[in-house]
Design an enzyme around this catalytic site. Structure first.
Site, short mmCIF file in Angstrom:
data_model
loop_
_atom_site.label_atom_id
_atom_site.label_comp_id
_atom_site.label_asym_id
_atom_site.label_seq_id
_atom_site.Cartn_x
_atom_site.Cartn_y
_atom_site.Cartn_z
N LEU A 120 1.23 -1.19 0.00
CA LEU A 120 0.03 -0.20 0.20
C LEU A 120 0.98 1.41 0.26
O LEU A 120 0.50 2.10 -1.12
CB LEU A 120 -1.17 -0.28 1.10
CG LEU A 120 -2.33 -0.74 1.09
CD1 LEU A 120 -2.96 -0.55 2.39
CD2 LEU A 120 -2.89 -0.89 -0.10
N ALA A 121 1.31 1.48 1.03
CA ALA A 121 2.48 1.86 1.25
C ALA A 121 4.12 2.76 -0.50
O ALA A 121 3.58 4.20 -0.85
CB ALA A 121 3.70 2.28 2.13
N ARG A 154 -7.09 -6.83 22.02
CA ARG A 154 -6.09 -7.22 21.18
C ARG A 154 -5.50 -7.75 22.69
O ARG A 154 -4.84 -8.68 22.79
CB ARG A 154 -5.58 -6.91 19.96
CG ARG A 154 -6.71 -6.82 18.47
CD ARG A 154 -5.95 -5.87 17.75
NE ARG A 154 -6.74 -6.30 16.44
CZ ARG A 154 -6.35 -6.08 15.03
NH1 ARG A 154 -5.21 -5.40 15.15
NH2 ARG A 154 -7.09 -6.26 14.39
N HIS A 208 0.93 -10.21 14.98
CA HIS A 208 -0.13 -10.05 13.41
C HIS A 208 0.69 -8.91 12.98
O HIS A 208 0.79 -7.94 11.27
CB HIS A 208 -0.99 -9.84 14.20
CG HIS A 208 -2.63 -9.05 12.85
ND1 HIS A 208 -2.41 -9.68 11.58
CD2 HIS A 208 -3.17 -7.82 12.68
CE1 HIS A 208 -3.59 -9.14 11.26
NE2 HIS A 208 -3.90 -8.17 12.26
N ARG A 267 -1.66 -1.44 17.67
CA ARG A 267 -2.46 -0.36 16.65
C ARG A 267 -4.01 -0.97 16.82
O ARG A 267 -4.15 -2.00 16.50
CB ARG A 267 -1.70 -1.30 15.07
CG ARG A 267 -2.81 -0.93 14.43
CD ARG A 267 -1.96 -1.01 12.87
NE ARG A 267 -2.01 -2.31 12.80
CZ ARG A 267 -3.08 -2.66 12.05
NH1 ARG A 267 -4.07 -2.01 11.88
NH2 ARG A 267 -3.23 -5.13 12.43
#
Lengths: 269, 647, 256
Positions: B43-44, B337, B408, B442
């Site tokens: 993506l980046a 999480r 993850h 995150r």
């Protein structure tokens, strides 16, 4: 050579669309031809009259126009098939050691073989019944493959023109005599069987190629195609079967009936 | 090491727009004189390469995969956040900013996070324009869902394949630029080192993984978008090829590495099945909306389940411990999480784990099926249940699912300033490879947002600013003929030769597995001082053993996955040590970093804002020297620090 | 509890594109039925490394069925016997003890074998570069909700966009046709309003590139659909045919 049309026929999809469109013409022709043939069951009178109509009542130019158009369709259909097949073989030169299809139907995988055999059959068929040049068929000998002329009959009576009976080919006897040769019938039945398979994939595939198919219509069209194939197969195969079983007989009078024929003969004498 | 974050002056909401006005611009006619190197096509990287090329720069883009479309961004399932407030439920740029800072346990840089929230809306516009088929409502408007415990519905999604669709959007823009000749794409190329000229990043050394050829590439600047380092654990939800090499090589050439100990462990993964496991598969967090997490109350019952003598279904209600509901009554099974993961680990540590390996807890849909009917559950989670059955062979409609936490995402990464420029001038870092936006933890649906924000909306500006500052006279002046390239290339080749010449007895994969075990045990969900100290020694010993006994079959010419793996594992070895050091240094618990010494009486993470409200940035000082620690203080002007509570 | 099996693997080994390949048989013991197919290959490779032999090279990455990297024909079927499943998501419980498994690379002229099971799929990238995009620059996009898109249209586009570009369609096709791949991309973008301005150009350019790369034509037999891990439908090919024909007709009659 990069006009839109050249690009079109160079592309795989373009050639496939040509194949579909010519296929459509041939599919319709096959149905018409079958319906025409089936008139044999209505008696020599009807089938002979039908043949007379096609041959003499239609302007010669139209007859040849149709013939050439059909031949052109066959030619384009074959050209597209051959050139695509060559491309396809080039694209996939190696096969798998354990090659096995998952969902492709037998018919769809054997289009090329069924197509080639059909082509051979069509050539034979035209040579046999249209051009009448198949060796060993003894076209001149009455009773074997009688092209003998008989009077054109309508409603049990001879059609007269200027007081003279109009004569025509005895198509009835030609067909019956032809199919009495066992291997001709066998070839014919096998070929129409292959035609059935060819159509079972082709008719539905045609719609896919021109983009007129989706999940729902695919199922329906597959069924239609299968049904169409069977109808055509039965419609064609029933004639040689009827001949072989003696259901269809020769009729040297051309449908006049023996009694009338005898009288006519006497009068003529 | 200069850690000036270059945060623009002014109120937080105006920082980015003011900064953009002040930036140096490059005249459109001059842009074609520059050459930008982008490493990574996710993506980046993909978005940055496409956007910079669109602006007129010449770009070379590198990826190790066989196509830029395969970068691991593709695997993100859940969605992407944006502060559109389409649902009229009180969302705003500020709220997204606030939630992200809080979710990161107050260890992220305010200004960066605010900008992230600010451009989040542009991302959605951009993605829709490029054809991303986001989910829609019947009226044709974009659909949203609430995700990861957020109190507003701000997550945009494309079925369970949001990452794939966003990546394909960036990939299609990139493809267009490749077709136009503005981007030269190098597939199956792995970056093995960065080349500095006069202190500035001016090129990279890559190995063509198809031919084995090592080559030099020069540019006016370098953008790294090479993803995270989760594979240091061997088992993670990352792709097999994900690695730290590019980032770690940059670190060794002078880029500061920030917060390497911040790693995210996701609670709902399919448990390890055995020794042969190569990869862990994540299942969407949304499962916890209806599933109840439990283990048996007694270790004996758990033992029977592990041995296959008892099925989870046969355990009576009063012998079940719904531990998340018990410990966190208000959030229950939806606890964040990090908290859920730790609770599962504790249950297993007590001998109450239930998978054959002892590492697993139940996620039970029995009650939900009873309450809402099987059909409703099927509609909500049908594809996830199918996936679970595909992998485990168990039918979750009939027997409870088993889950266990797995690595993850990694929040740490190369240190960057507000412009996403690392401590090596001219080297920019985007996406998961940098450290900037997620702090110590995150939030769900934020990774995609950050990757695209960096790629589409930040790097295209800040890279231009850097090039503008350098001046057009400098454009294209450095070529691969510069002696610095020969030097670095020689290093790279020597390293490859060394790996091939050891000819020991153990495979790189085996070393990787052993490294992963150490890191998982001692630098995983719960870390202790003693454990980390041991880990550092064990990793050092393992590294020594690696360089004496690794066996890399094959040669350097052509495709050699063993050689690729060996190089990556070698870097993971060194990096793993750095990670443990960072975890050891950080004497507090925050987000994904949990130090057993620092917890409340109830066993919750205890932050130390007084002493640890900083970014820990490590400087490489030599292979055998301890790395140097630098601190960037985190100053919170817009958010009040508070304790996260999910009780 | 864990069930294991012994297998015989018949694997295609080929040093590089320039040399010929052949099958090599390997016995493999104690494979857990919970392993994925690729984990089974990992075990084989570890054994080979132990014997000092070169491991089998195969493409793989995410191992969760979404990146499209893994590519192998297992017992004659691309991605193996499970429907809608990539090789990486295929598990050994679908095989049985004592079985011989034949593993081959994708076979297609445009996808030359690079080594063992690895093939070069860059032709797919070039098809994309020809027209698999919606032109627009970052920063100039209009508000996302300014253009409502009916749910049905969005769902259809998503069905098409689910393609992972693995190449199984080409591998399974006896003509090595790339129609399903190309069609999926065309159907995705041509059906969305954003993609409409480039609809004709896209169909023409992508098909021309597809043909130019040496892929064969479609014979509508549906093997591609049967092996597609994302179950992309032949409907997409129908749409490509339709869009292509319409674009051609328009180009015949366009003003000059």
């Amino acid at each position: 050579m990069s006009s839109p049309f050249c690009n079109f026929i160079r592309s795989t999809i373009g050639r496939k669309i040509l194949m579909a469109l010519t296929g459509l013409v041939l599919v319709l022709f096959v149905m018409g031809h079958m319906l025409g043939n089936l008139q044999i069951f209505l008696g020599a009178e009807v089938i002979n009259a039908y043949a007379y109509q096609l041959h003499y009542e239609l302007p010669t130019a139209a007859l040849w126009g149709i013939r050439l158009f059909l031949l052109a369709c066959v030619a384009v259909h074959i050209w597209a098939a051959v050139s695509l097949t060559l491309d396809n073989k080039r694209a996939r030169p190696d096969s798998y050691a354990a090659e096995k299809p998952v969902q492709a139907t037998y018919a769809s995988r054997t289009m090329r073989i069924s197509g080639v055999i059909l082509l051979a059959f069509i050539i034979f068929h035209i040579a046999h019944y249209t051009a009448r040049v198949v060796p060993g068929m003894q076209y001149e000998e009455p009773g074997v493959l009688s092209p003998t002329e008989v009077p054109l009959v309508k409603g049990g009576e001879m059609v007269l023109k200027d007081g003279q009976p109009v004569m025509t080919f005895n198509v009835n006897d030609m067909m019956v005599a032809g199919f009495q040769v066992w291997w001709v019938s066998a070839f014919y039945i096998i070929a129409t069987g292959l035609l059935c398979m060819h159509l079972a994939h082709g008719v539905s595939s045609m719609f896919q190629t021109v983009g007129l198919r989706n999940k729902i219509w695919r199922k329906r069209l597959d069924l239609v195609a299968l049904a169409y194939g069977w109808v055509v197969f039965i419609g064609f195969a029933v004639i040689p079967l009827a001949v072989l079983t003696g259901l269809l007989q020769m009729d040297p009078t051309g449908g006049l009936g023996e009694e009338v024929a005898a009288i006519t003969e006497t009068i003529q004498k | 090491m200069n850690l000036d974050a270059k945060i623009p002056e002014g109120p937080i909401a105006e920082k980015w727009s003011k900064h953009k006005v002040k930036m140096k611009l490059v005249n459109p006619a001059n842009r074609r004189k520059y050459h930008i190197i982008v490493v990574g096509s996710g993506l980046a990287g993909g978005a940055a390469a496409a956007s910079l090329a669109e602006q007129g720069y010449n770009v070379s883009c590198f990826c190790y995969q066989d196509s830029p479309r395969r970068a691991h961004s593709i695997a993100a399932q859940g969605g992407i956040n944006a502060a559109k407030n389409y649902q009229n439920d009180g969302d705003s740029v500020y709220r997204l900013f606030y939630d992200t800072v809080k979710g990161g346990d107050y260890r992220a840089r305010e200004a960066n996070v605010y900008r992230l929230a600010e451009v989040s809306n542009n991302i959605i516009d951009q993605c829709v324009a490029s054809g991303v088929p986001f989910a829609r409502e019947y009226g044709g408007q974009l659909a949203n869902r609430s995700f990861g415990g957020a109190q507003v519905a701000r997550t945009f999604y494309a079925r369970g394949q949001t990452g794939q669709q966003l990546l394909l959007g960036a990939y299609s823009s990139l493809s267009r630029q490749i077709g136009l000749g503005k981007v030269t794409m190098y597939n199956r190329h792995e970056m093995l080192d960065v080349v500095k000229v006069d202190g500035h990043a001016k090129g990279i050394i890559v190995r063509n993984m198809a031919t084995g050829e090592v080559s030099r590439h020069a540019g006016d600047c370098v953008v790294l978008a090479t993803g995270g380092y989760g594979n240091v654990f061997f088992l993670s939800t990352n792709a097999q090829g994900c690695n730290v090499t590019a980032a770690y090589r940059a670190y060794k050439r002078g880029a500061g590495f920030a917060n390497p100990c911040y790693t995210q462990i996701h609670p709902t993964c399919i448990p390890v099945h055995g020794e042969q496991q190569s990869k862990l598969t994540l299942m969407s967090e949304s499962l916890r909306n209806d599933g109840r997490v439990w283990v048996p109350k007694s270790a004996e019952t758990a033992q029977k389940i592990r041995e296959g003598k008892l099925s989870g279904n046969d355990v009576p209600e009063d012998e079940r411990d719904y531990f998340l509901e018990r410990k966190y009554p208000s959030f229950g099974n939806l606890a964040p999480r990090d908290i859920s993961s730790r609770a599962a680990k504790e249950a297993c540590d007590e001998g109450r784990g239930i998978a054959a390996t002892g590492l697993g807890v139940f996620l039970d849909f029995r009650d939900a099926i009873k309450r809402d009917g099987r059909k409703a559950i099927e509609e909500r989670y049908g594809n996830l249940f199918d996936m679970y059955e595909c992998i485990t062979g168990d039918n979750p409609y009939q027997v409870p699912m088993m889950i266990f936490p797995a690595v993850h995402y990694t929040m740490g990464g190369l240190w960057v300033d507000y412009n996403l420029e690392s401590t090596i001038p001219g080297m920019f870092v985007g996406g998961e490879a940098n450290f900037s936006d997620h702090g110590a933890n995150r939030l769900g649906a934020s990774a995609l947002m950050q990757g695209l924000a960096d790629g589409y909306f930040v790097l295209p500006y800040t890279v231009g600013n850097y090039l503008g500052e350098q001046g057009v006279a400098a454009a294209g002046q450095i070529t691969t003929e510069h002696p610095a390239f020969a030097e670095v290339e020689a290093d790279v080749k020597a390293r490859i030769d060394k790996l091939l010449s050891i000819n020991g007895t153990e495979s790189p994969r085996s070393f990787h597995k052993r490294l992963g075990q150490i890191i998982w045990e001692k630098c995983g969900m719960a870390r202790s001082k003693a454990g980390l100290q041991e880990a550092i020694q064990e990793v050092q010993a393992l590294r020594k053993e690696f360089w004496e006994n690794v066996r890399v079959v094959g040669d350097a010419d052509g495709i050699n996955p063993e050689l690729e793996k060996a190089g990556r594992v070698a870097d993971f070895m060194e990096f793993g040590e750095l990670m443990c050091r960072d975890a050891l240094m950080r004497e507090e618990s925050c987000g994904g970093h949990f130090r057993v010494e620092h917890q409340t009486e109830e066993g919750e993470a205890k932050r130390d804002d007084e002493n640890f409200s900083f970014v820990g940035v490590w400087e490489y000082l030599g292979d055998d020297a301890e790395p140097g620690l630098h601190r960037e203080s985190l100053i919170y002007e817009n958010v009040k620090l508070a304790t996260r509570s999910y009780k | 509890m864990e069930k294991t099996m012994n297998l015989t693997l018949k694997v295609w080994r080929q040093k590089n594109a320039a040399t010929d390949g052949q099958f090599v048989e390997y016995p493999l013991k104690d494979v857990s039925e919970d392993s994925s197919f690729l984990e089974m290959l990992d075990i084989l490779n570890e054994e080979l490394v132990e014997q000092g032999k070169e491991p089998v090279a195969f493409d793989h990455d995410c191992r969760e069925g979404i990146c499209g990297t893994c590519s192998m024909t297992i017992n004659g079927t691309a991605h193996g016997p499970q429907r809608a499943t990539t090789a990486c998501q295929l598990h050994m419980r679908h095989f049985h003890d004592g079985q011989t498994i034949t593993i081959e690379p994708w076979r297609a002229k445009p996808f030359p074998v690079m080594k063992d099971l690895i093939v070069d799929r860059t032709p797919f990238d070039r098809i994309m570069q020809a027209g698999g995009f919606i032109t627009g620059r970052a920063g100039s996009a209009v508000e996302a909700n300014a253009m409502p898109i009916p749910k049905g249209t969005a769902d259809y586009a998503m069905d098409a966009a689910a393609c992972i570009g693995c190449g199984a369609c080409v591998a399974a096709c006896p003509n090595a046709s790339a129609m399903l791949f190309t069609a999926a991309k065309v159907a995705h973008m041509n059906s969305l309003p954003q993609g409409k301005p480039e609809k004709d150009r896209r169909a023409l350019a992508m098909v021309t590139t597809m043909d130019g790369e040496g892929f064969g034509g479609c014979t509508n037999i549906g093997e591609c659909e049967a092996v597609c891990p994302k179950e992309i439908s032949l409907d997409m090919i129908a749409q490509l045919n339709r869009d292509y024909a319409a674009a051609q007709v328009k180009s015949f009659f366009k003003a000059v």
